[in-house]
Design a protein around this motif. Structure first.
Motif, mmCIF file in Angstrom:
data_model
loop_
_atom_site.group_PDB
_atom_site.id
_atom_site.type_symbol
_atom_site.label_atom_id
_atom_site.label_comp_id
_atom_site.label_asym_id
_atom_site.label_seq_id
_atom_site.Cartn_x
_atom_site.Cartn_y
_atom_site.Cartn_z
ATOM 1 N N ALA A 1 4.680 19.179 -16.705
ATOM 2 C CA ALA A 1 4.288 19.914 -18.113
ATOM 3 C C ALA A 1 2.590 19.193 -17.578
ATOM 4 C CB ALA A 1 4.286 20.200 -18.702
ATOM 5 N N LYS A 2 2.776 18.147 -17.388
ATOM 6 C CA LYS A 2 1.835 16.870 -17.343
ATOM 7 C C LYS A 2 1.062 17.664 -16.543
ATOM 8 C CE LYS A 2 0.653 12.282 -18.881
ATOM 9 N NZ LYS A 2 0.857 10.921 -19.689
ATOM 10 N N ASN A 3 1.465 17.603 -15.066
ATOM 11 C CA ASN A 3 0.831 18.049 -13.990
ATOM 12 C C ASN A 3 0.203 16.571 -13.310
ATOM 13 O OD1 ASN A 3 0.454 19.319 -11.700
ATOM 14 N ND2 ASN A 3 -1.450 19.429 -12.073
ATOM 15 N N PRO A 4 0.663 15.243 -13.488
ATOM 16 C CA PRO A 4 0.474 14.169 -12.840
ATOM 17 C C PRO A 4 0.322 14.081 -11.674
ATOM 18 C CG PRO A 4 2.503 13.786 -13.286
ATOM 19 C CD PRO A 4 2.412 15.102 -13.467
ATOM 20 N N LYS A 5 -0.614 12.893 -10.887
ATOM 21 C CA LYS A 5 -1.159 12.661 -9.803
ATOM 22 C C LYS A 5 -0.093 11.290 -9.133
ATOM 23 C CE LYS A 5 -4.323 15.552 -9.099
ATOM 24 N NZ LYS A 5 -4.928 16.288 -7.110
ATOM 25 N N ILE A 6 0.386 10.668 -9.845
ATOM 26 C CA ILE A 6 1.180 10.095 -10.353
ATOM 27 C C ILE A 6 2.524 10.354 -10.553
ATOM 28 C CG2 ILE A 6 1.506 7.454 -10.106
ATOM 29 C CD1 ILE A 6 -1.039 7.034 -9.112
ATOM 30 N N LEU A 7 3.948 10.017 -10.180
ATOM 31 C CA LEU A 7 5.201 10.223 -11.218
ATOM 32 C C LEU A 7 5.398 8.546 -11.238
ATOM 33 C CD1 LEU A 7 7.579 11.449 -12.939
ATOM 34 C CD2 LEU A 7 8.087 12.145 -10.605
ATOM 35 N N ILE A 8 6.113 8.062 -11.894
ATOM 36 C CA ILE A 8 6.822 6.606 -12.023
ATOM 37 C C ILE A 8 8.297 7.599 -12.502
ATOM 38 C CG2 ILE A 8 7.669 4.733 -13.031
ATOM 39 C CD1 ILE A 8 4.676 4.354 -13.146
ATOM 40 N N LYS B 1 8.577 15.633 -7.681
ATOM 41 C CA LYS B 1 8.029 15.417 -6.400
ATOM 42 C C LYS B 1 7.261 15.888 -5.664
ATOM 43 C CE LYS B 1 11.549 12.384 -4.231
ATOM 44 N NZ LYS B 1 12.268 12.121 -3.028
ATOM 45 N N VAL B 2 7.013 16.988 -5.678
ATOM 46 C CA VAL B 2 6.358 17.774 -4.419
ATOM 47 C C VAL B 2 4.629 18.184 -5.070
ATOM 48 C CG1 VAL B 2 5.992 19.893 -3.889
ATOM 49 C CG2 VAL B 2 7.915 19.006 -3.984
ATOM 50 N N GLY B 3 3.535 17.097 -3.813
ATOM 51 C CA GLY B 3 2.737 17.307 -4.070
ATOM 52 C C GLY B 3 1.848 15.723 -5.017
ATOM 53 N N ARG B 4 3.117 15.088 -5.208
ATOM 54 C CA ARG B 4 2.548 14.011 -6.369
ATOM 55 C C ARG B 4 3.225 12.333 -5.530
ATOM 56 N NH1 ARG B 4 4.655 17.495 -9.593
ATOM 57 N NH2 ARG B 4 2.655 17.978 -10.562
ATOM 58 N N THR B 5 2.767 11.395 -5.175
ATOM 59 C CA THR B 5 2.970 10.167 -5.043
ATOM 60 C C THR B 5 3.733 9.637 -6.470
ATOM 61 O OG1 THR B 5 0.630 9.656 -4.292
ATOM 62 C CG2 THR B 5 2.047 7.678 -4.825
ATOM 63 N N THR B 6 5.502 9.278 -6.021
ATOM 64 C CA THR B 6 6.644 9.027 -6.570
ATOM 65 C C THR B 6 6.917 7.517 -6.629
ATOM 66 O OG1 THR B 6 7.126 11.273 -6.582
ATOM 67 C CG2 THR B 6 8.589 9.893 -7.446
ATOM 68 N N GLU C 1 0.861 -1.419 0.140
ATOM 69 C CA GLU C 1 -0.257 0.205 -0.108
ATOM 70 C C GLU C 1 0.705 1.480 0.046
ATOM 71 O OE1 GLU C 1 -3.730 1.917 2.037
ATOM 72 O OE2 GLU C 1 -3.285 -0.125 3.001
ATOM 73 N N ILE C 2 1.061 2.463 -0.577
ATOM 74 C CA ILE C 2 0.973 3.621 -1.155
ATOM 75 C C ILE C 2 0.504 4.946 -0.939
ATOM 76 C CG2 ILE C 2 2.608 4.872 -2.816
ATOM 77 C CD1 ILE C 2 3.106 2.627 -4.236
ATOM 78 N N GLU C 3 0.684 5.384 0.157
ATOM 79 C CA GLU C 3 -0.526 6.446 0.278
ATOM 80 C C GLU C 3 -0.133 7.888 -0.495
ATOM 81 O OE1 GLU C 3 0.291 7.178 4.255
ATOM 82 O OE2 GLU C 3 -0.376 5.938 5.383
ATOM 83 N N LYS C 4 -1.279 9.106 -1.091
ATOM 84 C CA LYS C 4 -1.200 9.763 -1.377
ATOM 85 C C LYS C 4 0.364 10.423 -1.154
ATOM 86 C CE LYS C 4 -4.214 13.223 0.425
ATOM 87 N NZ LYS C 4 -5.248 13.745 0.111
ATOM 88 N N ASN C 5 0.771 11.100 -2.270
ATOM 89 C CA ASN C 5 1.963 11.741 -1.871
ATOM 90 C C ASN C 5 3.501 11.505 -1.699
ATOM 91 O OD1 ASN C 5 0.641 13.502 -3.288
ATOM 92 N ND2 ASN C 5 -0.665 15.001 -1.003
ATOM 93 N N GLN C 6 3.025 10.271 -1.475
ATOM 94 C CA GLN C 6 4.404 8.980 -0.597
ATOM 95 C C GLN C 6 4.952 9.060 -1.837
ATOM 96 O OE1 GLN C 6 3.572 5.780 1.338
ATOM 97 N NE2 GLN C 6 3.881 6.400 3.235
ATOM 98 N N THR C 7 6.392 8.902 -1.540
ATOM 99 C CA THR C 7 7.847 8.193 -2.244
ATOM 100 C C THR C 7 8.575 6.621 -2.011
ATOM 101 O OG1 THR C 7 8.455 10.695 -2.631
ATOM 102 C CG2 THR C 7 10.031 9.114 -3.120
#
Length: 580
Positions: A493-500, A524-529, A367-373
């Motif tokens: 620029a895409k401003n995603p919620k999740i970054l891989i 990474k700021v403000g998004r799940t990475t 489980e990964i919480e929102k905005n976690q890296t």
């Protein structure tokens, strides 16, 4: 044979897009063909007019016929030119539509299709095979129409002039049909094999070109060449077999028929002449017979030759048909927008196998919480990339449930889900076009500049470049570090919620790594990475680290916790830090 015909003629509906071109082109073909047949008939009349005593009336009539003959020939030539202009334009429209359809279909195939399909083979089907289909619609289809029109008009004239000779010439049609059937019987399957080996050769060349440095560094040039030669030898053998049937059936037999017809015309005329013109054959009619019989032979020979091109088109259509019959990636997800899409991720008893029951992920729970890296580590083949593939719906789990924001990923539409996720790969890829196009498809220059600035890539625009600067194939006019920063700007620029991030600093030097690392921190700021990492020093600050081993999740925790456990992560970390 029926299946092959259907495979080729499935492309005929594409002609609807070129209705105007084909209507004008075929109309011009009809008139030009009629004109060329009538012109020969008028010339035959001239020969009959000048037979016997020459009078002023005969001269006047002959001049009129000559004028008519000249006008017919000029008109026929002009109409042939118009025919070619319109029909080639129409055929090219068909070709573009077919090529677009293939490309679009390939774009929408599941990723799994490309696991076992060489890139060169895919390219060959889009270009080479599609070009064979284009040749069919540009030349063969048009030529066959013209051939049938010419034969139709010639036989009308022949039946009006001499019914016996016309029936004799009709015997050629079933004979040529027999040759055509014989030709198809021996060549269709061989041609299909030829096209397949052609694709194989293209795939080998493409693979060798992409890996030329590896081939040279390991002195594998000769081995690579021999591998290509084997495929090319198979292609050569199939081509030799086709050429044998071309020479035997399309040239030798038709050449024999030409001799037979000329002999028959000479005999027919001579017999009539020496028996007080028993059949009423004048010098003009004899000329008509010779000219038309020659034309018939030529047209039927052309027809059998076009069958060769038609057969090639069939084999190309079979190749293309195999791709078009593949099922595209179905998007069963109904959710196209979600107000509370936060980026929290959950894997529940997830197992996945690329082939049959050879599972590369086994009962994964995390489980990964929102905005976690979070980071995923493990040896090659442990399943790190597979987790990302399931998350972005490149593949679907065989067992268990993958969810984002408490919703099964299966329920999200593919496009919507992928809009919420950005990926930065180890091998940064830039599209051919402009720098602006590579950062944002919207063309928003302010967004592109701000994105570059935030990831520390402003210096890219300080070297005589602008956002409109051309990006060459593969981004070869940018350094590795610049390409990676541009890819990071694209993700921002895409401003995603999740970054891989898949080893996004692996291919850069230590100085560039500092730029890229700072850019990643901003991103990474403000998004799940989610980070796939081999260098463990780059993930020490991750909120959570998942350790995978042969598809199983064996450890989880932050850097310090995992070191204290003294398990697999601790051993990996100590091994890496020893070498530093």
């Amino acid at each position: 044979m029926k299946k092959n015909n259907k495979t080729l003629f499935q492309f005929i509906p594409y002609m609807k897009n070129a209705k105007r071109e084909y209507i004008f082109g075929l109309g011009a073909a009809l008139l030009s063909t009629l004109g060329s047949v009538v012109a020969v008939y008028l010339l035959a009349k001239i020969f009959d007019n000048v037979e016997g005593t020459i009078t002023q009336k005969i001269i006047y009539r002959s001049l009129l016929i000559v004028a008519g003959y000249g006008i017919m020939q000029i008109a026929s030539g002009l109409l042939t030119y118009i025919r070619n202009i319109f029909l080639v334009a129409g055929a090219n429209k068909v070709y573009v539509r077919i090529q677009t359809r293939i490309y679009d279909h390939i774009q929408n195939l599941p990723i799994s299709y490309f696991d076992n399909m060489p890139a060169g083979s895919v390219v060959s089907r889009i270009t080479s095979d599609a070009n064979v289909i284009r040749k069919f619609f540009t030349d063969t289809f048009v030529n066959i129409v013209v051939i049938f029109l010419k034969l139709f008009f010639i036989y009308i004239v022949l039946f009006s002039v001499d019914i016996y000779f016309a029936f004799f010439m009709l015997l050629l049609i079933p004979l040529m049909y027999f040759i055509m059937v014989l030709y198809n019987k021996f060549t269709v399957n061989t041609m299909i094999k030829y096209r397949k080996t052609y694709s194989e050769c293209s795939a080998i060349i493409n693979e060798s070109y992409q890996n030329l440095e590896i081939i040279k560094s390991f002195n594998k040039e000769e081995e690579s060449l021999n591998y290509w030669k084997k495929a090319n030898d198979r292609r050569y053998k199939y081509g030799l077999k086709i050429n044998f049937f071309d020479a035997t059936l399309l040239h030798t037999l038709t050449g024999f028929l030409q001799i037979l017809i000329f002999t028959a015309v000479i005999f027919y005329y001579s017999y009539s002449y020496f028996h007080d013109n028993k059949f009423g054959i004048t010098i003009g009619i004899a000329y008509l017979f010779i000219n038309y019989s020659q034309d018939i032979i030529y047209r039927l020979t052309d027809f059998t030759a076009e069958i060769s091109v038609y057969t090639r088109a069939i084999s190309a259509a079979v190749n293309i048909g195999e791709v078009l019959e593949l099922k595209v990636e179905e998007d069963t997800g109904k959710i196209t927008a979600k107000d509370n899409f936060q980026g929290n991720i959950k894997f529940e008893d997830v197992s996945f196998a690329y082939k049959y029951d050879s599972y590369v992920l086994k009962n994964i729970n995390l489980e990964i919480e929102k905005n976690q890296t979070v980071a995923f580590v493990g040896s090659t083949g442990s399943g790190k990339s597979t987790i990302m593939n399931l998350l972005i719906k490149f593949y679907e789990a065989n067992k268990g449930r993958v969810s984002i924001s408490d919703e099964d990923v299966k329920n999200y539409s593919r496009n919507y889900l992928r809009e919420q996720i950005a990926i930065v790969l180890q091998d940064s890829f830039l599209f051919e076009g402009s720098l602006l196009d590579n950062i944002t498809p919207t063309g928003d220059e302010n967004l592109a500049k701000k994105s570059l600035e935030r990831v520390g890539g402003s210096f890219i625009l300080e070297q005589g470049r602008t956002l409109q600067s051309k990006v060459e194939d593969g981004g070869n006019n940018f350094s590795t570090g610049e390409k990676q920063l541009i890819c990071l700007a694209r993700a921002l620029a895409k401003n995603p919620k999740i970054l891989i991030l898949d080893e996004s600093t692996a291919n850069v030097d230590s100085q560039t790594e500092q730029y890229v690392s700072r850019a990643i921190e901003e991103l990474k700021v403000g998004r799940t990475t989610l980070i796939i990492a081999h260098r463990l020093s780059t993930i020490k600050n991750a909120d959570k680290i998942f350790v995978l081993h042969y598809g199983e999740l064996v450890e989880a925790g932050n850097h310090q916790d995992l070191l204290e456990i003294g398990g697999r992560y601790s051993k990996m970390y100590r091994t890496q830090t020893k070498g530093e």
